[in-house]
Every structure is written in structure tokens, then in C-alpha cells.
Design an enzyme around this catalytic site. Structure first.
Site, PDB file in Angstrom:
ATOM      1  N   ASN A 263       0.863  -1.174   0.000  1.00  5.56           N
ATOM      2  CA  ASN A 263       0.000   0.000   0.000  1.00  5.56           C
ATOM      3  C   ASN A 263       0.904   1.231   0.000  1.00  5.56           C
ATOM      4  O   ASN A 263       1.522   1.546   1.007  1.00  5.56           O
ATOM      5  CB  ASN A 263      -0.876  -0.056   1.260  1.00  5.56           C
ATOM      6  CG  ASN A 263      -1.786   1.144   1.394  1.00  5.56           C
ATOM      7  OD1 ASN A 263      -1.774   2.047   0.559  1.00  5.56           O
ATOM      8  ND2 ASN A 263      -2.570   1.151   2.456  1.00  5.56           N
TER       9      ASN A 263
ATOM     10  N   ARG B  78      -2.661  -2.187  -3.293  1.00  4.71           N
ATOM     11  CA  ARG B  78      -3.846  -1.378  -3.044  1.00  4.71           C
ATOM     12  C   ARG B  78      -3.778  -0.158  -3.944  1.00  4.71           C
ATOM     13  O   ARG B  78      -2.798   0.595  -3.922  1.00  4.71           O
ATOM     14  CB  ARG B  78      -3.880  -0.928  -1.584  1.00  4.71           C
ATOM     15  CG  ARG B  78      -5.041  -0.018  -1.346  1.00  4.71           C
ATOM     16  CD  ARG B  78      -5.033   0.556   0.035  1.00  4.71           C
ATOM     17  NE  ARG B  78      -6.177   1.427   0.184  1.00  4.71           N
ATOM     18  CZ  ARG B  78      -6.174   2.531   0.913  1.00  4.71           C
ATOM     19  NH1 ARG B  78      -5.093   2.889   1.574  1.00  4.71           N
ATOM     20  NH2 ARG B  78      -7.240   3.268   0.996  1.00  4.71           N
TER      21      ARG B  78
ATOM     22  N   HIS C  76     -12.936   2.980   0.629  1.00  5.13           N
ATOM     23  CA  HIS C  76     -12.974   1.955   1.692  1.00  5.13           C
ATOM     24  C   HIS C  76     -13.707   0.692   1.235  1.00  5.13           C
ATOM     25  O   HIS C  76     -14.174  -0.091   2.062  1.00  5.13           O
ATOM     26  CB  HIS C  76     -13.706   2.459   2.960  1.00  5.13           C
ATOM     27  CG  HIS C  76     -12.964   3.488   3.751  1.00  5.13           C
ATOM     28  ND1 HIS C  76     -13.616   4.484   4.448  1.00  5.13           N
ATOM     29  CD2 HIS C  76     -11.650   3.665   3.980  1.00  5.13           C
ATOM     30  CE1 HIS C  76     -12.733   5.248   5.061  1.00  5.13           C
ATOM     31  NE2 HIS C  76     -11.516   4.767   4.787  1.00  5.13           N
TER      32      HIS C  76
ATOM     33  N   ARG D   4     -10.778  15.587   8.354  1.00  6.05           N
ATOM     34  CA  ARG D   4     -11.620  15.991   7.207  1.00  6.05           C
ATOM     35  C   ARG D   4     -13.002  16.400   7.696  1.00  6.05           C
ATOM     36  O   ARG D   4     -13.578  15.747   8.565  1.00  6.05           O
ATOM     37  CB  ARG D   4     -11.772  14.833   6.219  1.00  6.05           C
ATOM     38  CG  ARG D   4     -10.503  14.536   5.453  1.00  6.05           C
ATOM     39  CD  ARG D   4     -10.674  13.323   4.545  1.00  6.05           C
ATOM     40  NE  ARG D   4      -9.604  12.375   4.783  1.00  6.05           N
ATOM     41  CZ  ARG D   4      -9.642  11.101   4.442  1.00  6.05           C
ATOM     42  NH1 ARG D   4     -10.700  10.599   3.854  1.00  6.05           N
ATOM     43  NH2 ARG D   4      -8.625  10.317   4.690  1.00  6.05           N
TER      44      ARG D   4
ATOM     45  N   GLU E 201      -8.020  -5.328   5.532  1.00  2.00           N
ATOM     46  CA  GLU E 201      -7.950  -5.010   4.103  1.00  2.00           C
ATOM     47  C   GLU E 201      -6.823  -5.791   3.438  1.00  2.00           C
ATOM     48  O   GLU E 201      -6.942  -6.202   2.287  1.00  2.00           O
ATOM     49  CB  GLU E 201      -7.755  -3.504   3.925  1.00  2.00           C
ATOM     50  CG  GLU E 201      -9.014  -2.726   4.277  1.00  2.00           C
ATOM     51  CD  GLU E 201      -8.777  -1.258   4.535  1.00  2.00           C
ATOM     52  OE1 GLU E 201      -8.284  -0.925   5.630  1.00  2.00           O
ATOM     53  OE2 GLU E 201      -9.082  -0.433   3.656  1.00  2.00           O
TER      54      GLU E 201
END
Ligand code: ADP
Length: 394
Positions: free
Chosen positions: A10, A87, A176, A237, A381
Site C-alpha cells: 500500500n 492497493r 474503503h 476531514r 484489508e
């Protein structure tokens, strides 16, 4: 068949997170991170078994980091690595599932980069480096967006002029996806239901946060949109704001577009509301001591999360369960219980003891007997990316 090993990678703008996933073991035999790549302090850190180790790689780039990783992977697998899973954040409308990487797929990922200017170029650097360091291995890209390509058009279109969608790809993509897919499959297993015949609400709550409505194993709606800024309150965020805020800040404060984007992405969310931290653990502690900003940030976070889950329910024919995952979802009884308090109309109620027990990787039901199912499901993940990679090698 002997157990197979997949290296999952990733890549960020100056980092590579990696995990070696073995079919036979639930724990990763080797995992770690290469950080500050390209700088004098570039460093590779890893954990194998219980042992931690590190290596400075001054000015090392993605290629150097992966070359240094190679002997570690060989030692951990006995030389038996079967593939690499990457990823990739954005697969646009082109990729509805994982892809074996070849020059055509790489060109398509590059073409999608304007939609994910921070993420896809980093993933491409990692892909190119991995292909040169491990040329004999099959490599696969797994996209965060692909799970959400099953959204119906009424869920993915924005109410803006049609040509912005047609010519510029302005629509909701969602992110996601790998996590929502993994936890919904696990939830169905835990509940003894078939994923192909069940309906779930999922809340992935980490530094980034999103909700998802999953019907018969397919994403039907999700809270993130064109970018991962839309939707819930997150660590730094803002999530949803009035779109006119941009114009308002530009005209009243003279802020540039870059400044507004930076503030909404990096200075807002829990950090902005609390004036203290983006870290939920720190906020929970501060709230205990009566910090008003931390208290407010937690209230807003939970209320907005509940509102989003209620909105997602429009996509479900029935509700077989609500899933909590991600660092906050897996570890915070407080956030789970406060959120569920706002969802009484859904017959959701939490069992206090079960809620307190399901932390630090413990999965399980946390609802009160006789009420709608609520599950804590640790996400993985890396394992999902490895499973997708293996499926393409078969
Ligand atoms: P990322 O999105 O970067 O993968 P994680 O899924 O690890 O992030 O989630 C990070 C968030 O989880 C942080 O806000 C952190 O404070 C929170 N978190 C981790 N452990 C706890 C805990 N015990 N209680 C509350 N929040 C926690």
C-alpha cells in the site's frame, strides 16, 4: 494444496506499508512500513514474529525499499512468494473488480490519476518498482472504489449539469470498498447468514470514515463521493459541508482554493471541532476531564454518523445488522453506544457488557437480546487484497 503467500503493498506519497499474508495463518508472518522515502531519513521498519527491526535506507526510493524487503520476504516464506497485491485507491468507472497488472491496466490507472492526484501516482510508483524488483511474480491491483461500482445511478449521480459527469467523471465513487466488502462477508459468517442473501449497514471509522449499505454482497450506497472528503466527520476531514462554503471563505477571508482544500482536508473534522486532536483516544480522555471541544467533537461525530446510517438505510430492503469497524469502530464502546442512541427508530440497542468486551480485535455481537443485530468486526484489508490476488492467480 500447500499454503500460498501474497505480499500486499500500500503505497503513499513517500511510504510503503506492506504485509505478508499467508493463506494458512491469521497473523501476518511479516509486516511493516518504509517511510520518508526519497529523504535522507528514509527507513524500513518491520515486525516478524514478535521481533521488531529496522534499517536506514538514506535517499532510498520505492525500488530501494522493495529490494531491501526482498530478502526478508524470502526468509519469511522459505522463498515461496506467489504474487503481489497492490492497493490502488481509484479505479474510476473502468474497474469493477481486481485486475492482473499489465501495461494496459497500468495505463488505465494512470489515466484515472486526475481523480486521485495524491494516491494513484504513488500506487503507480510502487507498482513499477515492484515489477522491476519481482519481475517473475504475478501482480494484481485491488481498487478501493471497485466495490461501489454496483451503486445504482440514482445513488452515484450528483445534481449538477450532465456534461460534468459525461465529460469529466464528476460522480460519487466511494472508497474503503475493500474494508466494507471484507467486514460484510465476515458479519454474514458470524451471524450464520449468506452474504448473497442479507443486508447490512457498515461503518468504517478510522482516520478516514465512511458508511456503506450492502445488499446481497453488493454496495448500494456509500457516504464518500467524488473524493474521500464527502460524508462523515473524520479525523481531520470536514465531511459534508455546504458547498457554498468555498465561495463564502473566498469572498469573506480571501482564501485561495488551495487553502480552502487544505483546511477542509487537514484542519477540520475532529481536530477542527475539538481544537485539540484528530485522535479519538485523546478526545475520549479529554472529554472525561470535561474538555468542551472534545465533548462537542464526539457529539457531532456520533450524530452525523447516525444520520448517515439512517440515510444509507434507504438502500436496504431489510436490516440484518449494523457493523462497526476501523480503529474507532473496533475499539470505542463510547462512540458505538452514543451513535446507536440516535438510531432508536431502527430498533437498535446496545448490550453494555458485550460492547465493553469487543475491543482490541475481538469480534462479536453487541446488541441487546431481541433487538436488531449490531456487530463489531475487525477489518483486514490486507487479507482481502491477498484473497483477491489469489483468486486472480487461480
Ligand atoms: P487508519 O484510517 O489510518 O487506518 P485506524 O483504523 O487505525 O486509522 O483508526 C485510527 C483511529 O482509531 C484514531 O482516531 C484512534 O484514536 C482510534 N482508536 C484506536 N484505538 C482506540 C480506542 N481504544 N478508543 C478510541 N479510539 C481508538
Amino acid at each position: 494444496m500447500p499454503s500460498r503467500n501474497i505480499l500486499v503493498i500500500n503505497c503513499g506519497s513517500s511510504s510503503i506499508k506492506f504485509a505478508l499474508v499467508s493463506e494458512a495463518h491469521s497473523q501476518f508472518p511479516l509486516f511493516g512500513i518504509a517511510e520518508r522515502l526519497g529523504s535522507r531519513d528514509a527507513e524500513l521498519r518491520w515486525q516478524r514474529g514478535g521481533d521488531k527491526d529496522s534499517l536506514m535506507i538514506p535517499n532510498g526510493d520505492y525500488r530501494v525499499a522493495l529490494s531491501q524487503l526482498l530478502p526478508l520476504v524470502q526468509a519469511a516464506t522459505g522463498g515461496k512468494l506467489h504474487g503481489i497485491g497492490h492497493r490502488v485507491v481509484h479505479g474510476g468507472e473502468r474497474f469493477t473488480s481486481a485486475q492482473r497488472l499489465d501495461s494496459e491496466v497500468i495505463a488505465a490507472i494512470r489515466a484515472i490519476a486526475p481523480l486521485a492526484p495524491l494516491h494513484n501516482p504513488a500506487a503507480l510508483q510502487g507498482i513499477e518498482a515492484a515489477m522491476s524488483v519481482y519481475p517473475q511474480l504475478p501482480q494484481v491491483a485491488v481498487f478501493d472504489t471497485s466495490f461501489h461500482q454496483s451503486l445504482p445511478e440514482h445513488a452515484y449521480r450528483y445534481a449538477v449539469p450532465e456534461h460534468l459527469y459525461r465529460d469529466h467523471g464528476v460522480r460519487r465513487y466511494g472508497f474503503h470498498g475493500t474494508s466494507h466488502r471484507y467486514v460484510s462477508h465476515r458479519a454474514a459468517e458470524i451471524a450464520g447468514l449468506s452474504i448473497g442473501d442479507s443486508s447490512w449497514l457498515s461503518a468504517h471509522l478510522g482516520n478516514g470514515c465512511s458508511t456503506c449499505a450492502i445488499v446481497d454482497g453488493q454496495s448500494r450506497d456509500t457516504s464518500m463521493g467524488l473524493t474521500p472528503l464527502e460524508g462523515l466527520v473524520m479525523g481531520t476531514r470536514s465531511g459534508d459541508i455546504d458547498p457554498n462554503l468555498h465561495g463564502h471563505l473566498a469572498s469573506t477571508l480571501g482564501w485561495s482554493l488551495e487553502e480552502i482544500t487544505r483546511v477542509l482536508n487537514s484542519e477540520s473534522g475532529l481536530k477542527g471541532l475539538s481544537g485539540l486532536s484528530n485522535d479519538m483516544r485523546a478526545l475520549e480522555q479529554a472529554r472525561e476531564q470535561g474538555h468542551p471541544g472534545a465533548t462537542l467533537a464526539i457529539e457531532v461525530f456520533c450524530y452525523r454518523l447516525a444520520k448517515s446510517l439512517a440515510a444509507m438505510s434507504c438502500a436496504l430492503p431489510q436490516l440484518d445488522g449494523l457493523i462497526f469497524t476501523g480503529g474507532i469502530g473496533e475499539n470505542s464502546p463510547l462512540i458505538r453506544s452514543k451513535t446507536v442512541t440516535h438510531l432508536k427508530l431502527f430498533d437498535l440497542a446496545i448490550d453494555k457488557e458485550a460492547n465493553a468486551r469487543c475491543i482490541r480485535g475481538i469480534a462479536g455481537p453487541i446488541h441487546k437480546y431481541g433487538h436488531t443485530r449490531i456487530l463489531v468486526v475487525p477489518t483486514n484489508e490486507e487479507r482481502q487484497i491477498a484473497l483477491d490476488t489469489l483468486a486472480l492467480l487461480n
